[in-house]
Design a protein around this motif. Structure first.
Motif, short mmCIF file in Angstrom:
data_model
loop_
_atom_site.label_atom_id
_atom_site.label_comp_id
_atom_site.label_asym_id
_atom_site.label_seq_id
_atom_site.Cartn_x
_atom_site.Cartn_y
_atom_site.Cartn_z
N ARG A 35 0.83 -1.22 -0.07
CA ARG A 35 0.05 0.04 0.10
C ARG A 35 0.79 1.23 0.03
O ARG A 35 0.68 2.19 -0.74
CB ARG A 35 -1.01 -0.08 1.21
N LEU A 99 -4.09 5.27 0.08
CA LEU A 99 -3.14 4.15 0.53
C LEU A 99 -1.89 4.22 1.35
O LEU A 99 -1.78 3.33 2.25
CB LEU A 99 -2.59 3.52 -0.89
N ILE A 105 -9.52 0.76 2.78
CA ILE A 105 -9.77 0.77 1.20
C ILE A 105 -11.06 1.24 0.70
O ILE A 105 -10.87 1.73 -0.58
CB ILE A 105 -9.43 -0.58 0.68
#
Length: 149
Positions: A35, A99, A105
């Motif tokens: 991420r 992220l 998310i």
């Protein structure tokens, strides 16, 4: 009051929302290394798009401020890929920080919401102004180059 209604202000508001999300229980499901890498790549790409677009607009001696009348239609370089590379860069920066910061998310859904707001609030007005100023040249450009990507 118009100076407050600028795309960077809207981006800032969306970024604040993303940054505060973990404090209200919307933290990432788990901390995953990819991420951060993908997030920073998106931020870097977004900033590069913005810088390239601003440099091209400066070279053509036209404004980057959405509320002002453009003096030139920039169609080459990064503007040959997207009619709105600065706004595309903003969207990439927003996605990147979703992220990077430990946000759920699900907050990536803010990216299309941001794009919708920017389209309605700025792009449509700008396109109308460009159409009035450049007529068929702008219409031809719109047929050959997409609004976002």
């Amino acid at each position: 009051m118009k100076w407050i209604d600028l795309p960077p202000v809207w981006l800032g508001l969306f970024l604040v929302l993303v940054w505060w999300a973990p404090q209200f229980g919307f933290a990432a499901e788990r901390n995953v290394a990819w991420r951060g890498l993908v997030g920073w790549a998106l931020v870097a790409l977004g900033l590069c798009l913005m810088i390239l677009a601003v440099m091209q607009m400066a070279r053509h001696r036209t404004t980057v401020i959405p509320h002002l009348q453009p003096s030139a239609l920039v169609k080459t370089g990064i503007f040959g890929i997207s009619r709105n590379p600065i706004y595309l860069g903003d969207a990439l920066v927003l996605a990147g920080f979703v992220l990077i910061w430990d946000t759920s998310i699900l907050f990536l859904l803010l990216v299309p919401a941001f794009m919708f707001l920017i389209t309605r609030r700025f792009i449509m007005v700008e396109e109308s102004r460009l159409n009035q100023a450049f007529g068929e040249e702008f219409a031809t450009y719109c047929r050959s180059t997409r609004r976002w990507l």
